[in-house]
Structures are given as structure tokens and as C-alpha cells.
Design a protein around this motif. Sequence first.
Motif, mmCIF file in Angstrom:
data_model
loop_
_atom_site.group_PDB
_atom_site.id
_atom_site.type_symbol
_atom_site.label_atom_id
_atom_site.label_comp_id
_atom_site.label_asym_id
_atom_site.label_seq_id
_atom_site.Cartn_x
_atom_site.Cartn_y
_atom_site.Cartn_z
ATOM 1 N N ALA A 71 0.818 -1.219 0.000
ATOM 2 C CA ALA A 71 0.000 0.000 0.000
ATOM 3 C C ALA A 71 0.846 1.261 0.000
ATOM 4 O O ALA A 71 0.427 2.301 -0.520
ATOM 5 N N GLY A 72 2.039 1.189 0.594
ATOM 6 C CA GLY A 72 2.905 2.356 0.593
ATOM 7 C C GLY A 72 3.283 2.775 -0.816
ATOM 8 O O GLY A 72 3.332 3.974 -1.136
ATOM 9 N N ASP A 73 3.549 1.790 -1.687
ATOM 10 C CA ASP A 73 3.876 2.111 -3.076
ATOM 11 C C ASP A 73 2.679 2.716 -3.806
ATOM 12 O O ASP A 73 2.840 3.620 -4.637
ATOM 13 N N LEU A 74 1.491 2.223 -3.506
ATOM 14 C CA LEU A 74 0.302 2.748 -4.157
ATOM 15 C C LEU A 74 0.012 4.178 -3.724
ATOM 16 O O LEU A 74 -0.469 5.000 -4.507
ATOM 17 N N ALA A 75 0.319 4.505 -2.456
ATOM 18 C CA ALA A 75 0.048 5.850 -1.950
ATOM 19 C C ALA A 75 1.161 6.841 -2.270
ATOM 20 O O ALA A 75 0.892 8.027 -2.519
ATOM 21 N N HIS A 76 2.415 6.371 -2.250
ATOM 22 C CA HIS A 76 3.548 7.295 -2.330
ATOM 23 C C HIS A 76 4.462 7.053 -3.524
ATOM 24 O O HIS A 76 5.518 7.692 -3.621
ATOM 25 N N GLY A 77 4.106 6.139 -4.416
ATOM 26 C CA GLY A 77 4.985 5.818 -5.533
ATOM 27 C C GLY A 77 5.231 7.006 -6.443
ATOM 28 O O GLY A 77 4.454 7.975 -6.468
ATOM 29 N N PRO A 78 6.305 6.959 -7.209
ATOM 30 C CA PRO A 78 6.655 8.098 -8.056
ATOM 31 C C PRO A 78 5.640 8.384 -9.155
ATOM 32 O O PRO A 78 5.614 9.496 -9.695
ATOM 33 N N ASP A 79 4.797 7.395 -9.491
ATOM 34 C CA ASP A 79 3.796 7.629 -10.530
ATOM 35 C C ASP A 79 2.471 8.130 -9.974
ATOM 36 O O ASP A 79 1.529 8.367 -10.733
ATOM 37 N N ARG A 80 2.375 8.314 -8.668
ATOM 38 C CA ARG A 80 1.145 8.810 -8.040
ATOM 39 C C ARG A 80 0.922 10.270 -8.439
ATOM 40 O O ARG A 80 1.803 11.118 -8.313
ATOM 41 N N LEU A 81 -0.285 10.560 -8.905
ATOM 42 C CA LEU A 81 -0.636 11.934 -9.247
ATOM 43 C C LEU A 81 -0.984 12.702 -7.983
ATOM 44 O O LEU A 81 -1.797 12.238 -7.168
ATOM 45 N N THR A 82 -0.401 13.849 -7.826
ATOM 46 C CA THR A 82 -0.661 14.681 -6.646
ATOM 47 C C THR A 82 -1.394 15.965 -7.009
ATOM 48 O O THR A 82 -1.623 16.808 -6.152
ATOM 49 N N THR A 83 -1.760 16.103 -8.264
ATOM 50 C CA THR A 83 -2.594 17.220 -8.697
ATOM 51 C C THR A 83 -3.334 16.799 -9.951
ATOM 52 O O THR A 83 -2.873 15.922 -10.699
ATOM 53 N N SER A 84 -4.472 17.400 -10.187
ATOM 54 C CA SER A 84 -5.215 17.108 -11.407
ATOM 55 C C SER A 84 -4.520 17.759 -12.601
ATOM 56 O O SER A 84 -3.715 18.689 -12.451
ATOM 57 N N LEU A 85 -4.840 17.239 -13.796
ATOM 58 C CA LEU A 85 -4.149 17.674 -15.004
ATOM 59 C C LEU A 85 -5.157 18.035 -16.098
ATOM 60 O O LEU A 85 -6.245 17.473 -16.170
ATOM 61 N N ARG A 86 -4.737 18.965 -16.946
ATOM 62 C CA ARG A 86 -5.529 19.376 -18.106
ATOM 63 C C ARG A 86 -4.652 19.290 -19.347
ATOM 64 O O ARG A 86 -3.508 19.746 -19.341
ATOM 65 N N ARG A 87 -5.199 18.693 -20.396
ATOM 66 C CA ARG A 87 -4.441 18.609 -21.636
ATOM 67 C C ARG A 87 -4.460 19.969 -22.338
ATOM 68 O O ARG A 87 -5.533 20.571 -22.523
#
Length: 710
Positions: A53-69
Amino acid sequence: MNSAARRQVSYCRLCASSCGVLLDIDDGRITRVLGDAHHPISRGYTCVKGRRAGDLAHGPDRLTTSLRRTRAGAYAPAPVTEAVAGIADRLRGIVDRHGPDAVALFMGTQQNFAALTPLLARAWFRGTGSHKLFSTMTIDQSAKWVVAERMGSYLGGRQRFEDADVWLLAGTNPLVSGNGGDGDGAVVQNPSVTLRAARARGLRLIVVDPRRTETAALADLHLAPRPGTDAVLFAGLLRSILTEQRHDADFCARYVGDLPELAAAVAAVTPTVVRRVCGVGEDQLRAAVRMFAGGGRGMATTGTGVCMGPHSNLAEHLVAALNVICGRHLREGERADDRAVLTRQTPARAEVAAPARDYEHGFRSRIGGVRAIRGELPSGILADEILEPGPDRVRALIVSGGNPAAALPGRAKILRALRSLDLLVCVDPRMSDTARLADYVIAPTTMYERADHTVIMEPFFPRPFAQYTPAVLDPPPGVVDDWRFFFDLAAASGQPIKFAGRILDPHRPPTAEQLLAMTTERGRVAFDDLAGAPHGYLAGPSGAVVGPADPSAAGNRLRLMPGDVHEELRAALTGTGDQPDFPLRLIVRRIREAVNSTGTRVPGLVPGGTNPAALHPADLAALGLGDGEAATVRSAAGRVRTTVRADHTVARGTVTMTHCFGSLDPDEEFGVNVNDLVGVAGAQAINAMPTMTAVPVAVEPACPATPETR
């Protein structure tokens, strides 16, 4: 929350098991996940993916902000409020130009493990006025819905695993997936211990699976039919039980309206026919009949291996008929299923809800005239709903907790469809394949960053149980609870937000805790009492029993062999399925390390990190392939390049791979996606369910890799 090291009690929300966990948290990060030994259901069990679960919460691919194309095709950070306003504005324009049915919602598996998300997503969707609702259920186990509509339902309830003396598991491998099928509470939590304990008390276990799965290895009897022949096997079991008069004549007389029609329809499915079509010997068939019909209590339940295969509606119907003719349902006066704790318990009655066939009257799609079933259109037609011209063509799609780019069949077509949308919004903590095609990616909280309870999971627990957890991690400042995104989107769109029997004030958003409390108002445990039980609340028996039939329903009967089911049985018996160009059958298997696409990209979680094709060693030798060598797997729908692996548990003539692997990025090594091999031709009537397992394929040595074949 302070940043000091601490231990928090919570529960996992990666699958229906909802295992109790202890989280060691240091400086706001999960450092270790342990099983909660005080949890009365999971009793200290955790699986390998839950412990990451730590990888799922803190992994480098985790998005920490929403994105707009952007117009240039790149992604730029977008505050949630800005993203919601932009999405609402674009949806408004699409509806004004094309009408509400140009908007669709796709609900994925992961949203179902958050109590509030499905409720608020549906609340937003209702406000749009659209009929275009899709979910993973309709490319997973919608055959179960079809059965209830065509057969009817016995309302007294199902027999329980806890006091069964026999159980049949078909197309499911709970030692790996943690799911015995049907939400019946069978073999979901702590599966190895649960199964072994049941065997120790005398349960006899039958497993139906083409592969000698981990669960099959524990069975008293393993039936290994050829892939795609489940329906014929179940018809053969029904014939033998009826011919030998091992059925429950009293139950059938009370609740079945067409037993002679069933007997006549399956009469030709002799043990000889079963051996020829399914490859199951007569001795094994007789042993299964004696074991299952000879047991006093216990059911046959199925998983995706049955519901995603050929003739899936028929196969599921015949399994349900097997339970009916053996009387494997609760009778008047027996203790009722009382697992409803946070929800209102529906009184059990010894009566039949007659077949409704509501799908004959639901919203009709312009794609093949397919109708909605239980309010949903089949996901098998989603690509055509987007691509085919028409006034109500889907132009905007919101994806909640799902990854249709990876999960849906006919992958090239669904990718083309998703790319063609005027607006695609994906709610996902990572850049999944679907997110990479989206105009907006909404970054949500992950499971330990949100308050939650188990209201949706109650049918999967073996006993009356519920659990609440507060948020135990501080979320990154740029993320939002999934439910709050839909609340805000409805508010920005000027839609009423109906929830738990009331209209919510869009200007005064409730807290998650307030909403969770609302959902428990009709249950038998007060929310405050639930919140005060950190390891979960074991409610105990309610005292409810199965009541007598309502006089108005006393004449209702189950229909075990209606005309359309009989036609499907004839087709299953006459079609050989032989395709010389594709002599092998690909069956899709689950793995412990992932739930669909969740977990496939966590470094080191999936052994090897790829998706090899497993074959019997003798088949590999016949193909001139060695273990670990590159191979091409091809079907009528497409081809993939992968490696092969020798596996003695796989029957001759069979190939196994796992679904939802692969990546749109050719530079990423996440295996291959089996949906490149799965088309939508030959879909089932009613629910447009494609064949997603038992797919005819060929395997051959791969040519040297080129940039186009990598």
C-alpha cells in the motif's frame, strides 16, 4: 495528523475482501502494512498487493494534482476547482448541441471499494438525463443479471458456505483472487485458511476449471473441461441428476414451473456427449453428480471464468438451475441471510419473484438494438456508441475508477473511440492508459487518505459485519475525494444532488463522515457505534427467519428452460468451435499481485513485471519453443508478442495469460494486453457480452523484434 511515527488501524480497499490492516506510518508515509489479528473476519490475513500500500500511496507515478491537456497535447497542472468548472462548461456545450445522451459514465471496479463514490457518481449521472451508463460489470459477470431476468429469483435466500457439506466453484480461483463468486460470502476473506478449515470440518469441494489452479489443488474433485465447454458440462450434470432422480422433488414442485421442459432439453447431453465435447470422463461426471447432489447443503457458484466465456448466459443459467433442482436455497423458518448491518435488511420470503425480462423494455441503443439491463448499457458496445454516427452518439465520457482502454475487448477499436471523443475525463491516481488519452485527469485521494465504511461489501462477508475507518494519511494538497469531484461537478452543472433520500445543498458541501452516516440510517448499527469499533463491528445474528410466501406471489414459479435458453443450448451442442488456424484456447487467469490493472505497474510486485503466455511443457516442445523464449500469440482479432512459460498446471491445448497488462507507451515494459486478441464478434444476445476467455489462438516462435513488433 502529526508526523511522528504511529500505528493506525484501518482496512484495505483493493478488493472485496476488505481485510483489516495495521499501518505503520512515519513522517506521513506508510512504512509497513500488517494484518490486523483482531479483525474478526480477515483474522490477520493480508495479501502481497495489500502489503504494498505504501507504493500505491507514495509511488513516483502517483498523481498529486489534477491535469488538463493543453492545445499542444501536453498536460498542465489544474486546480480541482478550475478543472471542475472547465469540465462542466464543456459538458454543457455538448448537451446543448447534441442532447443528454451524448454524455456517458463508465464505472470501474475500483470505485466500488469506496462507499461514497458510486452513490455520488450515479447522483451526478442521473442529473444529466443521459441513458448512457456503462460499467465493468457488463464485461465481467452480467450473465448473472440475465439469469435473474429470465429465470426469476427465489427470495428465501441462498444456503451458506459456513454450514455447507459440499460446494462447487466454477471458473474462479479464490486462493488467488479472494472471490468465490456471486457475492455469496464464500471463500472471500483469508481464503486458504477458510478453505482448509471447511475441508477439515467435512466440506467436499468440487472445482471446475480447465487449469489445475491453486484452488483445484485443494479440491476433492477437479473437473477440467475444455475451455469454452462449461455450458455442456453443466447440462450433463443436470441430466444425470434428473435421470437418477437425485433432485429435490419437493422444492421443484413448489417453486419450478417447467421441470419437464428442462429434463427434455438436457436429455441428449449424455455422459458420452460430455466426454466428447468437454473431455470430462464418465467416471468423473458420475462422481460429481454423487458428490454435489448427495450433499444436503451447499451451492454451485461461478466467477469470471464462466461469465466471460462462450455461451456465458447459458452456462450461468444452467449453474443456477443446478442449485434450484437440488433445492440449495433456504426454506421457510430457516435462519435468514442477515448480513445487512449498515443497510436495511430485506425480509426473506419462501417465494419466487417471477421472471421480469426488464431488458426487453429498457432504453434501446441504436447499436444493434441492444437494450439497457438494470439501468446499464453493455460495455461491449461502448466503442460503437462513440464511433457510429447518430444524433445521440457519445461525445463525452467520464471514467470513474476504471481503465476501459486496458479492460475492454477489441482494444484497437476502443482506443480509436476514446481518442475520438470531444471530452474524456478520467478519475485516476495514476496515468493509466485511459488517463493518457484524457482531456482532464482528476487526481483522487487513495484508500488510506479517505474516510470510508463497508456498506457496499456486506454481501461478501461471511457474517454480519461492518467497519468504518477515518482517513489515516494526510492527502497531497492537490487531490480530491472521488465523491467530492462528482458532487462539485453536479453543483457546477446546476444539477440537483439527491443522496440518501434527500437533496443536498450544493452551497454547503457535507463532510465524508456526514455522508457515511447518512448511508447507515436504515441499518441496525448506529454510525457512532460503528466509528467506536476500530477493528470492525461484528453485529451478531438478527434473529430474522425466512417467512412464508406472500399470498399474491404464491403462484409464481422459476423458469429453468425458457425457449431462448433452449435455443442457446442447441447452439452450444451443435457448434464444434474447431478452428484449424487457431488450434489452442486462451484462458485468462488472475494473479495475486494485481486486481485488473491495479498493481501491474508497481515495481517488483508482479514477478518479472510482464505477462507471459503459459503452456503445458509438451505443447511448448511440439511448437519448438523453450521456456522463456519469445513467441507470437495470434487470434482472429489480432496478435501480441510475449514470452512463453512452461506450466504443468495448464492442460494440453490451452494457453493462459492475465488481463489488463500492457501500456500505450512503447518504451514501457509492462507486458502485453490480451484484449489485443479479443474481438467483439459473436457477442451474447441480450447483454452483448463478448467472449473474453476460451479465445481461439495460435502460438508460434516470434520473428526477431523490430520497433513495430516491440
